[in-house]
Scaffold this active site. Structure first.
Site, PDB file in Angstrom:
ATOM      1  N   LYS A  11       0.865  -1.185   0.000  1.00 33.83           N
ATOM      2  CA  LYS A  11       0.000   0.000   0.000  1.00 33.83           C
ATOM      3  C   LYS A  11       0.901   1.233   0.000  1.00 33.83           C
ATOM      4  O   LYS A  11       1.633   1.464   0.961  1.00 33.83           O
ATOM      5  CB  LYS A  11      -0.911  -0.012   1.239  1.00 33.83           C
ATOM      6  CG  LYS A  11      -1.708   1.289   1.450  1.00 33.83           C
ATOM      7  CD  LYS A  11      -2.660   1.212   2.649  1.00 33.83           C
ATOM      8  CE  LYS A  11      -3.315   2.567   2.934  1.00 33.83           C
ATOM      9  NZ  LYS A  11      -4.214   2.548   4.105  1.00 33.83           N
ATOM     10  N   ASP A  32      -2.880  10.131   2.995  1.00 34.60           N
ATOM     11  CA  ASP A  32      -4.258   9.700   3.227  1.00 34.60           C
ATOM     12  C   ASP A  32      -4.970  10.757   4.060  1.00 34.60           C
ATOM     13  O   ASP A  32      -4.866  10.767   5.285  1.00 34.60           O
ATOM     14  CB  ASP A  32      -4.265   8.342   3.952  1.00 34.60           C
ATOM     15  CG  ASP A  32      -5.688   7.847   4.226  1.00 34.60           C
ATOM     16  OD1 ASP A  32      -6.638   8.427   3.661  1.00 34.60           O
ATOM     17  OD2 ASP A  32      -5.826   6.875   4.998  1.00 34.60           O
ATOM     18  N   LYS A  35     -10.498  12.824   7.550  1.00 35.16           N
ATOM     19  CA  LYS A  35      -9.991  12.493   8.878  1.00 35.16           C
ATOM     20  C   LYS A  35     -10.042  13.724   9.776  1.00 35.16           C
ATOM     21  O   LYS A  35      -9.801  14.839   9.298  1.00 35.16           O
ATOM     22  CB  LYS A  35      -8.524  12.050   8.786  1.00 35.16           C
ATOM     23  CG  LYS A  35      -8.329  10.653   8.248  1.00 35.16           C
ATOM     24  CD  LYS A  35      -6.863  10.244   8.326  1.00 35.16           C
ATOM     25  CE  LYS A  35      -6.647   8.883   7.698  1.00 35.16           C
ATOM     26  NZ  LYS A  35      -7.210   7.770   8.481  1.00 35.16           N
ATOM     27  N   ASP A  59       1.414   6.589   5.314  1.00 38.74           N
ATOM     28  CA  ASP A  59       0.515   5.588   4.727  1.00 38.74           C
ATOM     29  C   ASP A  59       1.129   4.938   3.477  1.00 38.74           C
ATOM     30  O   ASP A  59       0.534   4.038   2.897  1.00 38.74           O
ATOM     31  CB  ASP A  59      -0.836   6.236   4.401  1.00 38.74           C
ATOM     32  CG  ASP A  59      -2.011   5.301   4.660  1.00 38.74           C
ATOM     33  OD1 ASP A  59      -1.835   4.322   5.417  1.00 38.74           O
ATOM     34  OD2 ASP A  59      -3.094   5.536   4.086  1.00 38.74           O
ATOM     35  N   ASP A  86     -12.318   6.786   3.623  1.00 39.06           N
ATOM     36  CA  ASP A  86     -11.072   6.627   4.389  1.00 39.06           C
ATOM     37  C   ASP A  86     -10.642   5.158   4.451  1.00 39.06           C
ATOM     38  O   ASP A  86      -9.527   4.859   4.872  1.00 39.06           O
ATOM     39  CB  ASP A  86     -11.264   7.199   5.803  1.00 39.06           C
ATOM     40  CG  ASP A  86      -9.936   7.444   6.509  1.00 39.06           C
ATOM     41  OD1 ASP A  86      -8.890   7.382   5.824  1.00 39.06           O
ATOM     42  OD2 ASP A  86      -9.963   7.709   7.722  1.00 39.06           O
ATOM     43  N   GLU A 136      -9.609   3.444   2.127  1.00 34.92           N
ATOM     44  CA  GLU A 136      -9.133   3.503   0.737  1.00 34.92           C
ATOM     45  C   GLU A 136      -8.042   2.485   0.442  1.00 34.92           C
ATOM     46  O   GLU A 136      -7.900   2.047  -0.702  1.00 34.92           O
ATOM     47  CB  GLU A 136      -8.634   4.924   0.427  1.00 34.92           C
ATOM     48  CG  GLU A 136      -7.175   5.226   0.810  1.00 34.92           C
ATOM     49  CD  GLU A 136      -6.865   5.071   2.303  1.00 34.92           C
ATOM     50  OE1 GLU A 136      -7.794   5.188   3.122  1.00 34.92           O
ATOM     51  OE2 GLU A 136      -5.691   4.821   2.654  1.00 34.92           O
ATOM     52  N   ARG A 143      -7.725  -0.625   1.182  1.00 37.25           N
ATOM     53  CA  ARG A 143      -8.236  -1.916   0.710  1.00 37.25           C
ATOM     54  C   ARG A 143      -8.734  -1.828  -0.729  1.00 37.25           C
ATOM     55  O   ARG A 143      -8.708  -2.817  -1.448  1.00 37.25           O
ATOM     56  CB  ARG A 143      -9.326  -2.414   1.678  1.00 37.25           C
ATOM     57  CG  ARG A 143     -10.488  -1.499   1.809  1.00 37.25           C
ATOM     58  CD  ARG A 143     -11.359  -1.847   3.011  1.00 37.25           C
ATOM     59  NE  ARG A 143     -10.798  -1.348   4.273  1.00 37.25           N
ATOM     60  CZ  ARG A 143     -11.381  -1.516   5.457  1.00 37.25           C
ATOM     61  NH1 ARG A 143     -12.523  -2.177   5.557  1.00 37.25           N
ATOM     62  NH2 ARG A 143     -10.818  -1.037   6.536  1.00 37.25           N
TER      63      ARG A 143
END
Ligand code: BES
Ligand code: ZN
Ligand code: ZN
Length: 494
Positions: free
Chosen positions: A251, A256, A263, A274, A333, A335, A337
């Site tokens: 990832k 993010d 967030k 991230d 959020d 995201e 996955r």
């Protein structure tokens, strides 16, 4: 701290500004420390793990270790080096540490600890201090008095250097500010690696190419960013016949923000980290290439920025992933996955691997569940999961624990309008439901070969811990390097 070097010399034959002594299991009556026993006692030094005591007039620094096992020596060595930072010493020396006359594991850990503890990130400091330790010289004089097998000792130290340098390389990427490390920057880093190593090759997919591949979930996440997404495929093909083929997926969210499910301010800070999973994949390939392992390794990194804007993807959108599954977005959020779903599909289509591992700072729930210092390992089959756990906890000195899937949690991902929902309908078990979501994108062929590693906790911690500094730790690099080394030796998993 830049370099460490092994010397076929006794300690008193080596020039240095300072000597590092590890006090093992509070035993001061030992050749490296008995002369200073009283001074140390006077200074209040008891030899707790990672406790340091500098005796400037003796030109020695002492550090405690609970045992001579790798994990304790690695951490102690790192803390000694860290305690010498900014003191003006340039060259240090120390003896070598082995747990057994023929086992060099501790020596490798010692080398790793020195380089990991010497890590500094000063890219953004306008005044860079020059009071740094530059070198550590390791003597053949061994703590227990063992006679070293010189080539074996040298090999152990060399491997330690490779894995520590790969870890520090990843720390640099992850610590880099999000505007200085965009998906295209990740591409540049991969290209530089491939330029240096003949056996590394890189292939990059841009938006257009990913559209053609049907990677609509990844593209939806990327849409509101002014930085276009990239899929990086970095591969290592050894010159000899490979004993196995391994795919690594990472990832690489260069930022993010949470997207429209924005967030809260406090949670957004540190989200430059991230990209830790993708960065770890880059570091692992660097290590594998430098170690010349006889394994074919493919790294696939989804490099994407999750932002807000008029063209942002939305809660309520339904996305069709590369494998044709439809996903109801209920939270932008979640995201990682979505990005991984497409990259996992791409990786499995491209390479039929013997093992498939993915690394991701996937869920805050994993950090809540197992703490900041530990990774969560998940999958359908025990073998790949156990390999990761063994490599991490026993060999590499990274902490990892197993989180079990179950059919009841799978049901919480059901969608009324699409094949699956991108979030669960319960806040419990969030690390596992995220892992089970990824499991929906693993094909039959790879089901028994896959493990997912959630590194959300250890990848980035805002204080030093063990051999790790404030900030990025390079989580995943050492554990996977050890796993691949073991695989390369043809060792079955015990
Ligand atoms: N990148 C975060 C997970 C994360 C949290 C990593 C804390 C490191 C530290 C991920 O994309 C995310 O935001 N996950 C959500 C999922 C939720 C919306 C189901 C989370 O964990 O809150
Ligand atoms: Zn997120
Ligand atoms: Zn994320």
């Amino acid at each position: 701290m830049k370099t460490i070097k092994f010397y076929e010399k006794l300690l008193n034959e080596i020039d240095a500004d300072i000597e590092i002594v590890i006090v093992v299991n509070k035993n001061f009556d030992q050749r490296f420390s008995d002369a200073e026993k009283e001074l140390l006692e006077e200074a209040g030094f008891v030899g707790e793990q990672d406790e340091t005591c500098l005796l400037a007039e003796k030109r020695k620094i002492f550090v405690g270790a609970d045992s001579i096992k790798s994990a304790d020596i690695r951490s102690a060595a790192a803390n000694a080096v860290r305690a010498l930072e900014g003191k003006g010493y340039k060259i240090a020396k120390m003896g070598s540490y082995m747990s057994h006359p023929t086992c060099t594991a501790t020596l490798r850990a010692q080398a790793e600890g020195l380089l990991l503890g010497g890590y500094r990130f000063d890219r953004y400091k306008s005044k860079k201090s020059d009071k740094h330790l530059h070198k550590v010289r390791i003597s053949l004089e061994e703590y227990n008095g063992y006679a070293l097998d010189i080539p074996a000792a040298q090999r152990a130290i060399d491997k330690g250097i490779v894995s520590a340098e790969a870890t520090n390389f990843v720390r640099d990427i992850v610590n880099t500010a999000p505007d200085d490390c965009t998906p295209e920057t990740m591409v540049q880093i991969a290209r530089e690696l491939a330029d240096k190593e003949v056996h590394l090759n890189v292939e990059v997919l841009d938006t257009k190419a990913m559209k053609k591949e049907g990677m609509n979930a990844l593209l939806a996440v990327a849409r509101a960013s002014r930085h276009e997404p990239r899929l990086i495929h970095l591969s290592y093909i050894p010159k000899e016949k490979p004993v196995a083929t391994v795919s690594l997926v990472g990832k690489g969210l260069t930022y993010d923000s949470g997207g429209l499910s924005l967030k809260p301010a406090d949670y957004m800070v540190t989200m430059k980290a991230d990209k830790s999973g993708g960065s770890a994949v880059l570091g692992i390939l660097k290590a594998v290439a430098e170690l010349h392992l006889p394994i074919e390794v493919h790294g696939f990194i989804g490099a994407v920025e999750n932002m807000i804007g008029g063209d942002a993807y939305k809660p309520d959108d339904v996305l069709k992933a590369k494998n044709g599954k439809t996903i109801e977005v209920r939270n932008t959020d979640a995201e990682g996955r979505l990005v991984l779903a497409d990259v996992l599909c791409y990786a499995q289509e491209k390479v039929k691997a013997d093992y498939l591992f993915d690394f991701a700072t996937l869920t805050g729930a994993c950090v809540v569940g197992v703490g900041q210092y530990t990774s969560g390992v998940m999958g359908f089959a025990a073998e790949p999961t156990n390999r990761v756990l063994y490599a991490a906890n026993t060999l590499a000195g990274e902490m990892a624990t197993k989180l079990d899937f179950n059919r009841f949690l799978r049901k919480t991902l059901k969608s009324e309008i699409a094949d699956i929902c991108n979030i669960s309908n319960t806040r419990y078990g969030g690390a596992i439901t995220a892992g089970m979501f990824l499991g929906e994108f693993i094909d039959e062929e790879h089901k028994e070969k896959w493990a997912h590693i959630d590194i959300a906790g250890p990848a980035f911690v805002e204080h030093p811990w063990g051999e790790n500094p404030h900030g990025a730790s390079g989580a995943g690099v050492r554990m996977m390097t050890r796993l691949l080394e073991k695989l390369a030796r043809g060792d079955a998993h015990k």
